[in-house]
Write a protein that holds these residues in place. Structure first.
Motif, mmCIF file in Angstrom:
data_model
loop_
_atom_site.group_PDB
_atom_site.id
_atom_site.type_symbol
_atom_site.label_atom_id
_atom_site.label_comp_id
_atom_site.label_asym_id
_atom_site.label_seq_id
_atom_site.Cartn_x
_atom_site.Cartn_y
_atom_site.Cartn_z
ATOM 1 N N GLU A 1 46.010 7.480 -2.790
ATOM 2 C CA GLU A 1 47.288 8.167 -2.868
ATOM 3 C C GLU A 1 47.291 8.942 -4.173
ATOM 4 N N ASP B 1 49.598 11.113 -6.791
ATOM 5 C CA ASP B 1 50.937 11.479 -7.238
ATOM 6 C C ASP B 1 50.850 12.826 -7.942
ATOM 7 N N SER C 1 53.995 12.549 -3.433
ATOM 8 C CA SER C 1 52.732 11.820 -3.374
ATOM 9 C C SER C 1 52.109 12.060 -2.003
#
Length: 181
Positions: A66, A68, A74
């Motif tokens: 993931e 950000d 995100s």
């Protein structure tokens, strides 16, 4: 403008565009990189954007991440599948800034995830279409293959066309109001 002149001008413009782009792409063959210049510039731009991204790993094998981008954004990234939730990696066929972040995070070269479409050899091949000059239209021999014979029943009669519209009560009401006024 007559249709033949219009078609000729479009054809000449296309020939000029393809020949000039073909020459520019052929001149790129001498450079050291195997990808076209615009692709290299775009990917370097995405790598520069990657410095502001933060990475979280979601799988031990380091395949699901993931990224950000800021406080509110995100995106999930699966590098081996060439997937990013923003959609740019799949649509553009080269790593977006999120995928470039992940590639750099796992110490891989982001250029390895660029599709073969962006190779210089494919670029040169795309612009190497063999164009032919049109020449003078008087030297073009008339075609004996196809003779167009107009259908006499499709010709319009002289005068105004007869309406085929079916009238209804709304039309009757409008015509009666016109007569009152």
């Amino acid at each position: 403008m007559p249709i033949t002149t219009l078609v000729k001008n479009i054809y000449k413009s296309l020939v000029h565009y393809f020949v000039s782009r073909g020459q520019a792409s052929a001149s790129q063959l001498q450079s050291s990189h195997h990808l076209c210049k615009n692709m290299v510039d775009s990917l370097k731009h995405n790598e520069s954007l990657a410095t502001g991204h933060h990475v979280r790993t979601y799988k031990v094998e380091q395949t699901v991440f993931e990224v950000d981008e800021g406080y509110e954004r995100s995106y999930s990234v699966i590098l081996p599948e060439r997937f990013c939730q923003c959609g740019k990696f799949k649509d553009l066929k080269y790593p977006c800034s999120h995928a470039a972040t992940i590639a750099l995070h796992v110490r891989q070269n982001p250029f390895q995830y660029v599709d073969d479409v962006f190779r210089k050899t494919n670029l040169v091949r795309a612009y190497s279409f063999p164009w032919q000059p049109i020449g003078n239209e008087q030297v073009i021999p008339p075609s004996a293959d196809l003779v167009l014979i107009p259908d006499k029943s499709m010709l319009c009669a002289k005068g105004h066309l007869k309406s085929t519209r079916t009238r209804n009560e709304i039309d009757e009401a409008k015509s009666s109001q016109r007569h009152i006024m």
